[in-house]
Structures are given as structure tokens and as C-alpha cells.
Write a protein that holds these residues in place. Structure first.
Motif, PDB file in Angstrom:
ATOM      1  N   UNK A 176      65.749 -10.123  28.383  1.00 25.77           N
ATOM      2  CA  UNK A 176      64.996  -9.240  27.490  1.00 25.77           C
ATOM      3  C   UNK A 176      63.963 -10.071  26.735  1.00 25.77           C
ATOM      4  N   UNK A 177      62.753  -9.565  26.684  1.00 17.33           N
ATOM      5  CA  UNK A 177      61.687 -10.199  25.904  1.00 17.33           C
ATOM      6  C   UNK A 177      61.336  -9.288  24.739  1.00 17.33           C
ATOM      7  N   UNK A 178      61.319  -9.863  23.529  1.00 14.88           N
ATOM      8  CA  UNK A 178      61.045  -9.090  22.321  1.00 14.88           C
ATOM      9  C   UNK A 178      59.603  -9.344  21.873  1.00 14.88           C
ATOM     10  N   UNK A 179      58.917  -8.264  21.518  1.00 14.52           N
ATOM     11  CA  UNK A 179      57.557  -8.405  21.008  1.00 14.52           C
ATOM     12  C   UNK A 179      57.299  -7.328  19.957  1.00 14.52           C
ATOM     13  N   UNK A 180      56.139  -7.405  19.302  1.00 15.20           N
ATOM     14  CA  UNK A 180      55.807  -6.491  18.210  1.00 15.20           C
ATOM     15  C   UNK A 180      54.681  -5.563  18.623  1.00 15.20           C
ATOM     16  N   UNK A 181      55.011  -4.529  19.390  1.00  7.79           N
ATOM     17  CA  UNK A 181      54.033  -3.528  19.771  1.00  7.79           C
ATOM     18  C   UNK A 181      54.677  -2.156  19.719  1.00  7.79           C
ATOM     19  N   UNK A 182      53.866  -1.150  19.497  1.00 10.73           N
ATOM     20  CA  UNK A 182      54.392   0.206  19.534  1.00 10.73           C
ATOM     21  C   UNK A 182      54.497   0.648  20.985  1.00 10.73           C
ATOM     22  N   UNK A 183      55.291   1.672  21.218  1.00 12.54           N
ATOM     23  CA  UNK A 183      55.425   2.174  22.580  1.00 12.54           C
ATOM     24  C   UNK A 183      54.131   2.866  23.033  1.00 12.54           C
ATOM     25  N   UNK A 184      53.406   3.440  22.091  1.00 11.69           N
ATOM     26  CA  UNK A 184      52.111   4.037  22.431  1.00 11.69           C
ATOM     27  C   UNK A 184      51.148   2.974  22.952  1.00 11.69           C
ATOM     28  N   UNK A 185      51.105   1.820  22.290  1.00 10.86           N
ATOM     29  CA  UNK A 185      50.252   0.727  22.747  1.00 10.86           C
ATOM     30  C   UNK A 185      50.671   0.261  24.139  1.00 10.86           C
ATOM     31  N   UNK A 186      51.982   0.149  24.342  1.00 13.32           N
ATOM     32  CA  UNK A 186      52.478  -0.292  25.632  1.00 13.32           C
ATOM     33  C   UNK A 186      52.156   0.730  26.720  1.00 13.32           C
ATOM     34  N   UNK A 187      52.317   2.011  26.399  1.00 12.86           N
ATOM     35  CA  UNK A 187      52.053   3.059  27.374  1.00 12.86           C
ATOM     36  C   UNK A 187      50.598   3.036  27.840  1.00 12.86           C
ATOM     37  N   UNK A 188      49.682   2.791  26.919  1.00  9.98           N
ATOM     38  CA  UNK A 188      48.273   2.726  27.279  1.00  9.98           C
ATOM     39  C   UNK A 188      47.995   1.603  28.277  1.00  9.98           C
ATOM     40  N   UNK A 189      48.730   0.514  28.126  1.00 15.05           N
ATOM     41  CA  UNK A 189      48.541  -0.620  29.024  1.00 15.05           C
ATOM     42  C   UNK A 189      49.124  -0.370  30.417  1.00 15.05           C
TER      43      UNK A 189
END
Length: 250
Positions: A176-189
Motif C-alpha cells: 500500500x502506498x499512502x499519499x495526500x490526494x482527494x479521490x476526485x483528483x485521483x479520478x481525474x487522472x
């Protein structure tokens, strides 16, 4: 965070006994790669014998495309394609030919397409766009910075992504890799990939879904990824559409 679409993991092979055709095709391919800012290994072979001798060095789990001339002395393109399929089910085969008369042969070796010579840039662009779509997750990665260390995680390795408290957790088969992003930001990517937003806190890689329960997707590692209550049927339909597309070879 950034996501790249390009990597040197992709290999493009040209196998054609005519030097002018090899040179022209490579030039058109390089024009396309420059337009999408991609760095790709390109290898050219002047006959089927030379290429088949190298087949064992091409990893079957690495994305690769071969542009294969049908009419060559010695081992022709159809026979080369059969030898490819004996050991490599994933390589994309694109026949280049002066005649469209080998449709059934192409079907038997699961060729993606025929390109009629002389090959033009629009022809090639459409074909390579299709190839890049097939390899989308193999060529893309998530880049995250954790404790000042940059990590690149290939999309093909990601099982699912979740938000827990204020952390974004990227789950792979190895950890597991932990980072500081919202799921909305991730979804856009992740637009254009095999990922599906199933819940306000979860995104799943549909490639790893083993079965569908009433309220969850069950992954190959038996993780249950929840499906939101509102819009449940739409989420399940999106996965069904993906499964049917895969069955049709899209």
C-alpha cells in the motif's frame, strides 16, 4: 501528482524485406511518437527469419507491437505471426501488405489490423491510437511523493484506491502506498483507463474484479470493494459494459 502515458517499456517492431518500406514506416511511427511525446524502442528486421530468432528475447508481459509485412521471401508474414502466437498471446500484430486477401489468416492469429501499402500517416495514427488504448494501463503510472520520495506506480499493478481519514491509499498486490490526494483528483487522472469510481471513497481497477456481489465488487485477492447505494445499477452496468467490451476484444 502527475500521470504519464509514455514509457520505454513499449516495443515497436517492423518486419519488412523492402528497405524503403521499413524506412518510410519507421519515419511515420516516429512522427506519431513525437506528437504524443513518447519514447519507445523501435526495432527493424529485413526478413521473418531474423525476427523469429529474436522472439525469445521479447517478454510476453511487456507491451509490444509488430508491423509485419505479409509478402516476404523465406518465412512470410503469416507464418511469422503463427510463430509469434505459439509463445506470445499479447503482442499486437498489424499486417502491412499490398493486398487485402488474407483476412481469414489474420483472424486466425488475432491480428489487430491490416494496413495497405503505401501506408499514410492517418492510417497509422488510427492504428497506433488503438494500440495505445489496448496498452493504456501498461503504459501509464501514478506518480506520488511520500516522505520526499517519488514513487511511480504502474496502473496495471493497482488493485484499488481508497480514502481513509485524510489519506489516499493506493493498494497493489505487493503493498500500500499512502499519499495526500482527494479521490476526485485521483479520478481525474484515471480517465480513459480501466478504473471505475464505485463509491465516494473507492476506485477499483476492473481488471482485478473476480465477481459481483449485491453491494460489493470482489477482487482477485478477495477484497470487497463497496458499491454506492445511490446509482448502484449504473456502477454495475459500467462494469458489465467493460466485461462485454473485453470479450469483443475492444
Amino acid at each position: 501528482m502527475s500521470m504519464e502515458k509514455v514509457t520505454t517499456a513499449l516495443k515497436i517492431i517492423i518486419c519488412d524485406d523492402v528497405l524503403a518500406d521499413r524506412t518510410s514506416l519507421q519515419s511515420i511511427i516516429e512522427t506519431y511518437l513525437n506528437e504524443i511525446n513518447a519514447t519507445v524502442d523501435i526495432c527493424a528486421y529485413e526478413n521473418g527469419e531474423a525476427f523469429t530468432r529474436e522472439l525469445s528475447y521479447i517478454k510476453t508481459d511487456e507491451p509490444s507491437i509488430v508491423f509485419l509485412d505479409i509478402y516476404m521471401p523465406g518465412i512470410d508474414g503469416i507464418e511469422v505471426a503463427r510463430k509469434i502466437r505459439e509463445t506470445n498471446k499479447n503482442m499486437i500484430i498489424v499486417f502491412t501488405t499490398t493486398s487485402p486477401d488474407h483476412g481469414l489468416d489474420g483472424y486466425s492469429v488475432k491480428a489487430l489490423q491490416y494496413l495497405l501499402k503505401p501506408i499514410t500517416y492517418p492510417q497509422l495514427k488510427d492504428t497506433l491510437d488503438d494500440c495505445m488504448s489496448v496498452f493504456a494501463d501498461a503504459l501509464r503510472y501514478i506518480e506520488v511523493v511520500t516522505n520526499k520520495i517519488t514513487t511511480k506506480i504502474p496502473l496495471k499493478d493497482v488493485l484499488y484506491i481508497e480514502i481513509l481519514a485524510h489519506d489516499c491509499l493506493i493498494h497493489t498486490m505487493t503493498g500500500i502506498t499512502k499519499c495526500r490526494f482527494t479521490l476526485d483528483e485521483m479520478e481525474q487522472q484515471l480517465i480513459g483507463s480501466t478504473f471505475l469510481r464505485t463509491h465516494r471513497s473507492f476506485i477499483v481497477n476492473m481488471r482485478f474484479i473476480k465477481s459481483v456481489a449485491e453491494n460489493d465488487f470482489i477482487l482477485i485477492d478477495y477484497t470487497a470493494v463497496p458499491i454506492r447505494k445511490n446509482g448502484k445499477l449504473l456502477v454495475k452496468q459500467a462494469y458489465t459494459d467493460y466485461v462485454f467490451a473485453q470479450a469483443r476484444g475492444i
